[in-house]
Every structure is written in C-alpha cells, then in structure tokens.
Scaffold this motif. Structure first.
Motif, PDB file in Angstrom:
ATOM      1  N   UNK A 140       2.943  -6.363  -7.479  1.00  0.00           N
ATOM      2  CA  UNK A 140       2.383  -5.247  -8.237  1.00  0.00           C
ATOM      3  C   UNK A 140       1.169  -5.762  -9.003  1.00  0.00           C
ATOM      4  N   UNK A 141       0.049  -5.029  -8.903  1.00  0.00           N
ATOM      5  CA  UNK A 141      -1.217  -5.497  -9.461  1.00  0.00           C
ATOM      6  C   UNK A 141      -1.914  -4.361 -10.199  1.00  0.00           C
ATOM      7  N   UNK A 142      -2.787  -4.736 -11.118  1.00  0.00           N
ATOM      8  CA  UNK A 142      -3.505  -3.747 -11.926  1.00  0.00           C
ATOM      9  C   UNK A 142      -4.771  -3.234 -11.259  1.00  0.00           C
ATOM     10  N   UNK A 143      -5.285  -3.949 -10.260  1.00  0.00           N
ATOM     11  CA  UNK A 143      -6.555  -3.546  -9.658  1.00  0.00           C
ATOM     12  C   UNK A 143      -6.630  -4.010  -8.214  1.00  0.00           C
ATOM     13  N   UNK A 144      -7.583  -3.423  -7.487  1.00  0.00           N
ATOM     14  CA  UNK A 144      -7.845  -3.833  -6.110  1.00  0.00           C
ATOM     15  C   UNK A 144      -8.267  -5.303  -6.077  1.00  0.00           C
ATOM     16  N   UNK A 152      -1.404  -0.980  -7.874  1.00  0.00           N
ATOM     17  CA  UNK A 152      -1.750  -1.549  -6.578  1.00  0.00           C
ATOM     18  C   UNK A 152      -0.629  -2.481  -6.131  1.00  0.00           C
ATOM     19  N   UNK A 153      -0.418  -2.570  -4.826  1.00  0.00           N
ATOM     20  CA  UNK A 153       0.464  -3.564  -4.254  1.00  0.00           C
ATOM     21  C   UNK A 153      -0.251  -4.154  -3.041  1.00  0.00           C
ATOM     22  N   UNK A 154       0.421  -5.017  -2.298  1.00  0.00           N
ATOM     23  CA  UNK A 154      -0.108  -5.532  -1.039  1.00  0.00           C
ATOM     24  C   UNK A 154       0.794  -5.068   0.094  1.00  0.00           C
ATOM     25  N   UNK A 155       0.177  -4.631   1.182  1.00  0.00           N
ATOM     26  CA  UNK A 155       0.938  -4.267   2.377  1.00  0.00           C
ATOM     27  C   UNK A 155       0.557  -5.183   3.532  1.00  0.00           C
ATOM     28  N   UNK A 156       1.562  -5.783   4.125  1.00  0.00           N
ATOM     29  CA  UNK A 156       1.385  -6.517   5.374  1.00  0.00           C
ATOM     30  C   UNK A 156       1.665  -5.541   6.499  1.00  0.00           C
ATOM     31  N   UNK A 157       0.623  -5.150   7.243  1.00  0.00           N
ATOM     32  CA  UNK A 157       0.851  -4.208   8.338  1.00  0.00           C
ATOM     33  C   UNK A 157       0.834  -4.899   9.705  1.00  0.00           C
ATOM     34  N   UNK A 158       0.992  -6.207   9.697  1.00  0.00           N
ATOM     35  CA  UNK A 158       1.098  -6.969  10.934  1.00  0.00           C
ATOM     36  C   UNK A 158      -0.128  -7.812  11.185  1.00  0.00           C
ATOM     37  N   UNK A 159      -1.202  -7.219  11.729  1.00  0.00           N
ATOM     38  CA  UNK A 159      -2.402  -8.008  11.997  1.00  0.00           C
ATOM     39  C   UNK A 159      -3.100  -8.506  10.735  1.00  0.00           C
ATOM     40  N   UNK A 160      -2.916  -7.801   9.621  1.00  0.00           N
ATOM     41  CA  UNK A 160      -3.643  -8.149   8.404  1.00  0.00           C
ATOM     42  C   UNK A 160      -2.858  -7.688   7.181  1.00  0.00           C
TER      43      UNK A 160
END
Length: 277
Positions: A48-52, A209-217
């Motif tokens: 979980x993040x505060x910004x891009x 903001x969060x991070x998503x791993x969608x496979x290739x990136x």
C-alpha cells in the motif's frame, strides 16, 4: 482456485487475521518478494502506497514496469475476455451511441470492447471508434487491424491525437495511469455527451496505490474513494445515471484487510444538458 487457496486469500486479505499476521517481522516483505517476482501469476496485489511514484519505486529490479512494453502488449494477442460486466457496458453503448458519433476508448487494449460489441451488433452508421493506448499496445492493435482481425477502429498513443469525442469510454485502464482521473476530467473540457466506465476499483473509504503483478510486468495500481471519484465527474456538469457491480474483479491485498475492494464498479454519466437518450 482451490478451496484452500480461497480460504487463505480471504483470511489474509479480508479479515483481522491478515492484519495481525502482517505485523510479524518480515511477513510483508517475504510476501512481496513472492508476489512481485513471479511471472506465472496474474492479478496479484502487494503493498500500500501514498503515490504512484512511491509505488513504482517499489517494483523489484529486473521486472518490467507498466504496459508500454512488448511483453505486456502481447497479452492482447490472446482470446477476448468473457466477463459478465461487459454486458452492462455494451447495454449503455447501445442506448447512447448515435449515427456519426465518435467514441474515445481510453486504454482499450486491442479494441477489446469494440470487438465484443460488434460481435453482437453493428455500430451506428458513420460512428467511429478510436483507442488511446500505450505505444506498445497501440502497435499490437494496429498489427491486428493490418491482418484484418480488427475493423473500423483506429489506434493512437496520445489523447491529443484522438481529438474530441461524443462518448468517453474506458474499461479497466484508468487505474494503471499516474493521472487517470485527471486525464478524464481534462478530456471533459471537450464536453463528450456521455461517459461509460467499467471495471473501476472504487473503495467506500480509502484512496491509495498498490502494486499489481499481472504476469509479464508489474504496475502501480490506483484505488479511488468512490464518492470522491464520482464527485470529480459530476462537478463537471454530468449526472450519474447508472452504476453496476463488477463481481468478477476484486482487489485483495494480503495484510491490509481494510483496503479490500470485494468487487469493482461500472458507472454511466450523461452530460446534464444532454440528459435524454
């Protein structure tokens, strides 16, 4: 997904158990290493993040970031998705599109919604459909058009190149953009008659903001507070005329149960001075 995996996901992401486990030394870091380095998973969230900027700085070295690369763009060479929420979006497109209308599809991949729509019905006479995408994805779309797999759609890689529109459409893309909602609000200066948005991660209380791993990136991923998101659009002179649940999509972040978005949203807005349809 196995029943055991489902139980584990719910426990880690949607109950207080996950919050407690997240306080254990090294637990979040260990999960992040697993979740963000794997290339054989899709739709996995971490952190979980505060910004891009904060989120993109947390992408592991060696992983591609975002959708503007050939590996990510290749996703759109696969079969079309079959997601129930597509039908709500297609309903509103069928109700709102008029002859000669210009559709701007922000982040439309290889014209995914246009292809699903035209598989069941024709666009109105002289209507045009323009997809605004990253350069890498736009190249894939253009190559499919060159082979005849796509028809009656144009691909560009900037909003300026797309020009004004009568219908602003986006499905599951704005959350990947550093300034997705601001891009939409800026486009409203050109006063499209209608806005149809699908597959939006909207939260009742949180904006993050969060991070998503969608496979290739791996990509920074925005979740908006629902009321704030809607207000930003209605303040521009639009009325919300419909909302629907996107039950097939959720945002589950291990160790952050308060951030869970159990289902995504779809929204349709009509410009207040053009409210008949």
């Amino acid at each position: 997904m196995s029943a055991l995996t489902s139980v584990a996901r719910i426990s880690l992401c949607r109950t207080g158990v996950g919050g407690v486990l997240g306080q254990l030394p090294g637990a979040s870091a260990a999960y992040g290493r697993w979740a963000l380095h794997r290339r054989d998973v899709g739709g996995v969230f971490s952190g979980c993040f505060d910004s891009w900027h904060e989120a993109i700085a947390a992408i592991p070295a060696g992983r591609l970031a975002g959708w503007d690369n050939d590996a990510a763009a290749a996703v759109f060479r696969g079969p079309l998705p079959r997601q129930p929420s597509v039908y709500a979006a297609k309903f509103w497109l069928s109700q709102l599109l008029r002859p000669g209308d210009r559709v701007l599809d922000l982040g439309g991949g290889a014209a995914v919604t246009q292809r699903l729509y035209t598989a069941l019905a024709s666009l109105p006479e002289r209507a045009s459909w323009t997809v605004v995408e990253t350069p890498a994805v736009a190249r894939v779309g253009a190559s499919l058009a060159d082979t005849g797999e796509l028809r009656d759609v144009t691909f560009v890689d900037t909003l300026d190149a797309a020009g004004p529109c009568d219908m602003f459409f986006s499905a599951g893309a704005m959350q990947y953009m550093p300034d997705g909602l601001d891009v939409l609000v800026g486009a409203l200066a050109k006063r499209p008659r209608a806005i149809v948005l699908n597959k939006l991660p909207l939260s009742r209380d949180e904006d993050y903001w969060t991070l998503q791993n969608f496979g290739p990136a791996v990509c920074p991923y925005r979740v908006w507070r629902r009321d704030d998101f809607i207000t930003r659009i209605t303040d521009q002179g639009y009325a919300l005329v419909d909302a629907w649940d996107v039950a097939e999509l959720s945002c589950d972040i291990p160790f952050h149960p308060r951030l869970c978005v159990p289902m995504f949203s779809g929204l349709t807005f009509i410009r207040a001075d053009a409210a008949t349809y």
